[in-house]
Design a protein around this motif. Structure first.
Motif, PDB file in Angstrom:
ATOM      1  N   LEU A 150       0.822  -1.217   0.000  1.00  0.00           N
ATOM      2  CA  LEU A 150       0.000   0.000   0.000  1.00  0.00           C
ATOM      3  C   LEU A 150       0.854   1.265   0.000  1.00  0.00           C
ATOM      4  CD1 LEU A 150      -2.575  -1.251   2.645  1.00  0.00           C
ATOM      5  CD2 LEU A 150      -3.122  -0.748   0.251  1.00  0.00           C
ATOM      6  N   GLY A 151       2.184   1.078  -0.001  1.00  0.00           N
ATOM      7  CA  GLY A 151       3.079   2.238  -0.036  1.00  0.00           C
ATOM      8  C   GLY A 151       3.381   2.837   1.326  1.00  0.00           C
ATOM      9  N   LEU A 152       3.141   2.069   2.393  1.00  0.00           N
ATOM     10  CA  LEU A 152       3.429   2.552   3.746  1.00  0.00           C
ATOM     11  C   LEU A 152       4.607   1.799   4.340  1.00  0.00           C
ATOM     12  CD1 LEU A 152      -0.174   2.847   5.278  1.00  0.00           C
ATOM     13  CD2 LEU A 152       1.163   4.615   4.135  1.00  0.00           C
ATOM     14  N   THR A 153       5.230   2.400   5.340  1.00  0.00           N
ATOM     15  CA  THR A 153       6.393   1.789   5.990  1.00  0.00           C
ATOM     16  C   THR A 153       5.996   1.180   7.331  1.00  0.00           C
ATOM     17  OG1 THR A 153       6.964   3.933   6.951  1.00  0.00           O
ATOM     18  CG2 THR A 153       8.054   3.328   4.893  1.00  0.00           C
ATOM     19  N   THR A 154       6.734   0.137   7.731  1.00  0.00           N
ATOM     20  CA  THR A 154       6.439  -0.581   8.974  1.00  0.00           C
ATOM     21  C   THR A 154       7.715  -0.722   9.794  1.00  0.00           C
ATOM     22  OG1 THR A 154       4.891  -1.906   7.671  1.00  0.00           O
ATOM     23  CG2 THR A 154       5.314  -2.629   9.934  1.00  0.00           C
ATOM     24  N   GLY A 155       7.607  -0.551  11.112  1.00  0.00           N
ATOM     25  CA  GLY A 155       8.749  -0.727  12.002  1.00  0.00           C
ATOM     26  C   GLY A 155       8.361  -1.519  13.235  1.00  0.00           C
ATOM     27  N   ALA A 156       9.374  -2.020  13.954  1.00  0.00           N
ATOM     28  CA  ALA A 156       9.140  -2.763  15.191  1.00  0.00           C
ATOM     29  C   ALA A 156      10.101  -2.263  16.259  1.00  0.00           C
ATOM     30  CB  ALA A 156       9.326  -4.264  14.971  1.00  0.00           C
ATOM     31  N   ILE A 157       9.627  -2.143  17.476  1.00  0.00           N
ATOM     32  CA  ILE A 157      10.434  -1.720  18.622  1.00  0.00           C
ATOM     33  C   ILE A 157      10.671  -2.938  19.510  1.00  0.00           C
ATOM     34  CG2 ILE A 157      10.558  -0.156  20.603  1.00  0.00           C
ATOM     35  CD1 ILE A 157      10.481   1.283  17.924  1.00  0.00           C
ATOM     36  N   TYR A 158      11.909  -3.114  19.956  1.00  0.00           N
ATOM     37  CA  TYR A 158      12.217  -4.244  20.837  1.00  0.00           C
ATOM     38  C   TYR A 158      13.307  -3.829  21.821  1.00  0.00           C
ATOM     39  CZ  TYR A 158      15.945  -4.766  17.348  1.00  0.00           C
ATOM     40  OH  TYR A 158      17.010  -4.534  16.506  1.00  0.00           O
ATOM     41  N   PRO A 159      13.499  -4.574  22.906  1.00  0.00           N
ATOM     42  CA  PRO A 159      14.481  -4.180  23.930  1.00  0.00           C
ATOM     43  C   PRO A 159      15.905  -4.146  23.391  1.00  0.00           C
ATOM     44  CG  PRO A 159      12.985  -5.855  24.772  1.00  0.00           C
ATOM     45  CD  PRO A 159      12.733  -5.755  23.307  1.00  0.00           C
ATOM     46  N   ARG A 160      16.708  -3.236  23.937  1.00  0.00           N
ATOM     47  CA  ARG A 160      18.128  -3.080  23.611  1.00  0.00           C
ATOM     48  C   ARG A 160      18.349  -2.849  22.116  1.00  0.00           C
ATOM     49  NH1 ARG A 160      17.540  -7.012  27.278  1.00  0.00           N
ATOM     50  NH2 ARG A 160      17.692  -8.722  25.812  1.00  0.00           N
ATOM     51  N   GLN A 161      17.400  -2.155  21.493  1.00  0.00           N
ATOM     52  CA  GLN A 161      17.481  -1.838  20.071  1.00  0.00           C
ATOM     53  C   GLN A 161      18.455  -0.681  19.850  1.00  0.00           C
ATOM     54  OE1 GLN A 161      13.664  -0.711  18.511  1.00  0.00           O
ATOM     55  NE2 GLN A 161      14.169  -1.305  16.422  1.00  0.00           N
ATOM     56  N   PRO A 162      19.308  -0.745  18.823  1.00  0.00           N
ATOM     57  CA  PRO A 162      20.192   0.397  18.533  1.00  0.00           C
ATOM     58  C   PRO A 162      19.381   1.674  18.341  1.00  0.00           C
ATOM     59  CG  PRO A 162      20.818  -1.515  17.229  1.00  0.00           C
ATOM     60  CD  PRO A 162      19.531  -1.875  17.902  1.00  0.00           C
ATOM     61  N   GLU A 163      19.927   2.787  18.836  1.00  0.00           N
ATOM     62  CA  GLU A 163      19.185   4.050  18.831  1.00  0.00           C
ATOM     63  C   GLU A 163      18.744   4.463  17.429  1.00  0.00           C
ATOM     64  OE1 GLU A 163      18.463   6.304  21.732  1.00  0.00           O
ATOM     65  OE2 GLU A 163      18.554   4.232  22.403  1.00  0.00           O
ATOM     66  N   ALA A 164      19.658   4.317  16.446  1.00  0.00           N
ATOM     67  CA  ALA A 164      19.328   4.741  15.077  1.00  0.00           C
ATOM     68  C   ALA A 164      18.176   3.908  14.510  1.00  0.00           C
ATOM     69  CB  ALA A 164      20.559   4.611  14.186  1.00  0.00           C
ATOM     70  N   GLU A 165      18.203   2.600  14.802  1.00  0.00           N
ATOM     71  CA  GLU A 165      17.149   1.718  14.305  1.00  0.00           C
ATOM     72  C   GLU A 165      15.813   2.027  14.977  1.00  0.00           C
ATOM     73  OE1 GLU A 165      16.157  -3.027  14.440  1.00  0.00           O
ATOM     74  OE2 GLU A 165      18.272  -2.449  14.268  1.00  0.00           O
ATOM     75  N   LYS A 166      15.882   2.350  16.271  1.00  0.00           N
ATOM     76  CA  LYS A 166      14.651   2.689  17.005  1.00  0.00           C
ATOM     77  C   LYS A 166      14.040   3.982  16.456  1.00  0.00           C
ATOM     78  CE  LYS A 166      14.109   1.738  21.295  1.00  0.00           C
ATOM     79  NZ  LYS A 166      14.217   1.640  22.762  1.00  0.00           N
ATOM     80  N   ILE A 174       3.475   2.778  10.446  1.00  0.00           N
ATOM     81  CA  ILE A 174       2.900   1.858  11.438  1.00  0.00           C
ATOM     82  C   ILE A 174       4.053   1.256  12.231  1.00  0.00           C
ATOM     83  CG2 ILE A 174       1.668  -0.313  11.813  1.00  0.00           C
ATOM     84  CD1 ILE A 174       0.831   1.496   8.691  1.00  0.00           C
ATOM     85  N   THR A 175       3.964   1.323  13.549  1.00  0.00           N
ATOM     86  CA  THR A 175       5.026   0.829  14.422  1.00  0.00           C
ATOM     87  C   THR A 175       4.457  -0.196  15.389  1.00  0.00           C
ATOM     88  OG1 THR A 175       6.114   2.994  14.323  1.00  0.00           O
ATOM     89  CG2 THR A 175       6.832   1.492  16.060  1.00  0.00           C
ATOM     90  N   TYR A 176       5.059  -1.398  15.380  1.00  0.00           N
ATOM     91  CA  TYR A 176       4.662  -2.462  16.312  1.00  0.00           C
ATOM     92  C   TYR A 176       5.595  -2.428  17.513  1.00  0.00           C
ATOM     93  CZ  TYR A 176       1.571  -4.626  12.836  1.00  0.00           C
ATOM     94  OH  TYR A 176       0.553  -4.877  11.953  1.00  0.00           O
ATOM     95  N   ALA A 177       5.042  -2.571  18.718  1.00  0.00           N
ATOM     96  CA  ALA A 177       5.864  -2.544  19.929  1.00  0.00           C
ATOM     97  C   ALA A 177       5.085  -3.154  21.080  1.00  0.00           C
ATOM     98  CB  ALA A 177       6.258  -1.104  20.277  1.00  0.00           C
ATOM     99  N   THR A 178       5.807  -3.539  22.129  1.00  0.00           N
ATOM    100  CA  THR A 178       5.124  -3.990  23.343  1.00  0.00           C
ATOM    101  C   THR A 178       4.736  -2.770  24.180  1.00  0.00           C
ATOM    102  OG1 THR A 178       7.156  -4.145  24.642  1.00  0.00           O
ATOM    103  CG2 THR A 178       6.487  -6.108  23.413  1.00  0.00           C
TER     104      THR A 178
END
Length: 927
Positions: A150-166, A174-178
């Motif tokens: 659909l032309g949208l971006t998706t990300g995921a947040i997880y523990p001890r993730q590098p700052e740039a990636e977070k 759309i961002t998935y996270a706990t």
């Protein structure tokens, strides 16, 4: 009677909500042929078109039918799944800000994409919240195929993730996270010192998966980022040795409220023994204020021994006490109980006692999720808590109908007199089901009971798998096998939250196993062979009766029982569920099973017989409803107290953000300085007083200490026409002149940076102290009820006064710090540079000596501390400051005597001199 008649005629409120969505669903279905004709680029072009129309003034509601049709087509192409009408309904309710209750296996993960896609068109970002990191990563990877189409971006947040990636993940559509990571990132963002370091850009729309688990079960547990306090491990160990020597006459345990209180005899015994061991001074009573710390430690020690059971509430793994989530049965890595309770358990288990923590920042899930403009939720079990969702979050609950009718058979509860009789019956029933090939999922309430039942099945020669916190790494595999022909799986409450148990087993797992066993084989041929075999396996399981859920106990919450029951009968599959209980079960024992035991005995009930009747079910549900009501009251009370802190938290966090976004805060610091001057003059030269009554000596000393000026105030009292306002004006003029001189010496940009850093650091320091004071206030304010005063009102009044004191102290501290700042002298600069060069040479020598071992360590990955998710948590590295690697050498034009050649490094960036230190610790140091 009339209510039943009205429901038949008019339908229930839930029926009316479902009916209202049908015209929208029909519109979406009518658009399907039109969207099927579009190519892949056409679906993406539609997204761009929707965004333009939205910017042009159209509403999301008007775009809903087309957006949902576009999303359904993308999912059909990307995943091979065409959403059912009930999934579209669920998506509509999510968009409307409601909770969609959908049974297990109805496709909640796919359903959420519709509301997420529609709301992501705003460009403000959508957060999809899951209960664990595995599901966050899995769902993000799986659904990114749909959003990408659909032309949208998706990300995921997880523990001890590098700052740039977070940062990149939060910037996605759309961002998935706990829930834990979102809450911690909110707190971390409000501990940072530069706007560029912030990750969460907005709190617009969140879809909470397993919403009952997150917003109800975990709502009593605040998220806390904390730092270590003084080490008191010896005191914990000394107190712990006392507890085994106490007898039942020394204390009483209330299991309903989970509290332990000491009797008069116990208090006397404690005083005597604490004094004998040197823990309580001679002549000092437990009731003396000086005894508070010792009494607190004794209370926590007795709670650790009497209320927290190993293998139920926690396990000991690798020398560490790991808490077990009572609702999911999962280990809670990094979560620690607060107030010294975790340390008391560590002393009890004779493992390393880690230091207590001091709160740096905290928030409850209730107040975090109320930050969002719009909130939606989905779960299989929410109706029993509908009133709480509405009262606390303003969320309505809608039961979405299943795509196919539920074919599961739910048996009435079977109640036995003793636990032994119950377990004998359970083993017998499992044996019968296993013999005919029916897969059985056995639900237990603790690790200890799951392992005890495992031993019984082993003795009966019944093959089985065990799923609890000890095997959490194999959870996906065990759940995938749980639906196979004849499988027996013993599980705690963690079984399958977020994952489906499929009859005949999970095809994808079977394919992965087969490919791993035959890596040279053709993957497509392997899949075709396994899918063909799976069809026969699935039919065999259905013929055997489908998945049989056998629960060994009732949980205190009806939702947990319904979740377990819902593992069976997905998508119209056959299934069965039974609850086997005994009068020795916790719920039965706590809620008055003595009377029932007497009744059953008088009826002449034989050993091994069970009482089975719908009335028993009703009685148990009433007992569960009582517990749920009590827990709701606890959560509501927690929220009332936290709301007081939350109002103050919002003010502080908003102020911090405003300061970080401002390039020039000199106006704020000037106002603070003038307010401090007003307060000083009011203290030493009170209003409506004569000059000969002024304390000019005190004012002179205060000017030097607080304002950093040597003002000739001693002579002002002798001058005619000098009143209080004139004194204020003169001090303001003098301080403004001094600050202007400092600005000229430092440079305007450096001075602005100094002001900002001092202000942020002081806010953080004062806020930490304020949190600790509020904790202490809250722990004692309950005693005000003995004086017929409402503890909540007392807390509100005193918390407000404390907050005003915080603001007063903030103004004074910032003014004093800015008054004392000065540029370094040349001699100090040379000395500092000499020390830095020596440090750099030492570091280079050490790096050269350790080059090979370091390279090996880097290849393996450095160990990282777990990021906590509960009552008490250690801040991960880089929470309050960003870190950067040192440059190879100084900047080409760098001149240490000329600040204009240093560029504009951030306070936490590497110093341009090439020392390897942060700028604030090197040439940006303020002395």
């Amino acid at each position: 009677m009339l209510g039943k008649f009205a429901r038949k005629v008019f339908g229930t409120p839930n029926d009316r909500k479902i009916k209202a969505t049908r015209p929208l669903v029909e519109k979406i279905n009518a658009l399907e042929p039109e969207f099927e004709k579009l190519d892949d680029a056409g679906l993406i072009a539609k997204t761009a078109d929707f965004k333009e129309r939205l910017a042009g003034g159209e509403s999301l509601d008007s775009l809903l039918p087309e957006a949902f049709a576009n999303c359904r087509e993308a999912a059909k192409r990307a995943l091979g799944l065409r959403a059912f009408d009930v999934q579209l309904m669920g998506g509509i309710f999510l968009h409307q800000g409601s909770i969609a209750e959908m049974k297990t296996g109805e496709g909640k993960t796919l359903m959420s994409t519709f509301a997420a896609y529609l709301n992501a068109l705003t460009g403000r970002g959508v957060h999809i919240v899951t209960v664990n990191d595995y599901l966050a990563k899995r769902d993000a990877e799986w659904m990114s195929n749909v959003y990408g189409a659909l032309g949208l971006t998706t990300g995921a947040i997880y523990p001890r993730q590098p700052e740039a990636e977070k940062a990149e993940a939060y910037a996605c559509d759309i961002t998935y996270a706990t829930n834990n990571e979102l809450g911690f990132d909110y707190l971390r963002d409000n501990m940072k010192s530069e706007i560029s370091q912030l990750h969460q850009r907005d709190h617009y729309f969140a879809i909470v998966d397993e919403v009952d688990s997150i917003l109800i079960d975990e709502a009593r547990t605040p998220l806390i980022i904390s730092g270590p306090a003084d080490d008191r491990s010896e005191l914990y160990q000394s107190v712990d040795k006392l507890i085994p020597e106490m007898n039942d006459d020394h204390f009483s345990v209330d299991e309903k409220t989970r509290n332990v209180t000491f009797t008069d005899e116990g208090n006397e015994w404690l005083e005597e023994n604490l004094q004998a061991r040197g823990l309580l001074p001679e002549g000092q009573s437990l009731y003396d204020p000086e005894s508070t710390t010792v009494v607190h430690h004794v209370n926590q020690a007795i709670r650790a021994h009497k209320l927290f059971q190993k293998d139920k509430d926690y396990i000991v793994r690798d020398g560490e006490v790991m808490l077990i989530d009572e609702f999911t049965g999962r280990m809670m890595a990094g979560r620690r109980l607060s107030d010294g309770l975790h340390q008391a358990i560590e002393a009890k288990e004779a493992v390393e006692i880690k230091p207590e923590n001091v709160t740096l920042a905290s928030v409850t899930f209730q107040n975090y999720f109320r930050l969002y403009e719009k909130l939606g939720g989905m779960t299989g079990t929410a109706v029993t808590e509908a009133s709480e969702f509405m009262e606390i979050y303003g969320l309505g609950v809608v039961e979405v109908p299943t795509n196919r009718p539920i074919a599961r058979i739910d048996d009435d509860d079977a109640v036995y007199r003793t636990a032994k009789e119950k377990y004998d019956a359970i083993v017998k029933k499992i044996g019968e089901s296993h013999a005919k090939g029916q897969p059985v999922l056995v639900g237990t309430t603790s690790i200890e009971k799951s392992e005890m039942l495992s031993q019984l099945l082993t003795q009966a020669n019944l093959p089985h798998n065990v799923l609890n916190a000890r095997q959490h790494e194999q959870e996906a595999q065990i759940v995938a096998d749980a639906g196979k022909l004849g499988a027996v799986t013993i599980a705690t409450n963690m079984a399958g939250r977020g994952t489906d148990i499929k009859l005949g087993g999970n095809v994808d797992f079977k394919v992965m196993e087969a490919i791993a066993a035959d890596p040279d084989g053709d993957p497509e041929a392997i899949r075709a062979r396994i899918e063909e075999a799976h069809t026969a396996d699935e039919q065999a399981v259905k013929d055997a009766g489908g998945l049989y859920v056998l629960a060994t106990e009732r949980h205190e919450s009806r939702r947990i029982d319904n979740q377990l029951r819902g593992r069976s009968g997905r998508q119209g599959d056959p299934g069965r569920s039974s609850f086997f209980l005994s009068l020795e079960d916790d719920l039965m024992r706590i809620f008055g099973s003595d009377r029932l035991d007497k009744v059953l005995s008088s009826l002449g009930m034989k050993e091994g017989e069970a009482i089975v009747h719908p009335w028993v079910n009703k009685s148990l549900e009433r007992a569960q409803a009582k517990v749920e009501g009590r827990n709701f009251d606890i959560r509501k009370q927690l929220l009332k107290f936290d709301d007081v802190m939350n109002d103050q938290r919002k003010v502080i966090f908003a102020q911090r953000r405003e300061i970080m976004e401002s390039k020039d805060i000199s106006e704020i610091t000037t106002e603070m300085r003038e307010e401090v001057i007003d307060e000083l003059v009011d203290i030493y030269c009170p209003p409506r007083s004569y000059a000969d009554q002024w304390n000019l000596q005190g004012l002179y000393a205060a000017c030097i200490e607080k304002l950093g000026i040597d003002a000739p105030v001693m002579t002002w009292g002798d001058e005619d026409g000098v009143d209080q306002d004139e004194v204020k004006l003169r001090l303001e003029t003098l301080t403004a002149k001094v600050m202007a001189e400092k600005e000229a010496a430092f440079g305007a940009d450096t001075m602005r940076s100094i002001e900002k850093q001092f202000l942020l650091q002081t806010i953080d320091k004062k806020w930490r102290e304020h949190l600790l004071t509020l904790e202490h206030l809250r722990s004692v304010v309950g005693f005000r009820s003995y004086a017929q005063r409402d503890p909540l009102n007392e807390y509100k009044n005193e918390a407000f006064q404390l907050f005003e004191n915080l603001l007063d102290g903030l103004r004074e501290d910032v003014t004093q710090q800015l008054a004392q700042v000065r540029p370094m002298t040349e001699e100090e600069r040379q000395k500092m540079m000499s020390e830095l060069r020596a440090q750099q040479e030492a570091m280079q020598r050490a790096a050269a000596a350790a080059q090979q071992p370091q390279a090996a360590a880097d290849a393996q990955g450095a160990p990282a501390s777990s990021e906590p998710a509960g009552l008490s948590a250690q801040p991960a590295a880089g929470v309050a400051q960003a870190t950067g690697s040192a440059p190879d050498g100084a900047a080409p034009d760098f001149d240490e005597t000329d600040p204009t050649t240093w560029g504009s490094p951030g306070r936490n960036d590497p110093c341009p001199c090439g020392s390897g230190d942060k700028f604030k610790h090197c040439h940006g140091r303020i002395t």
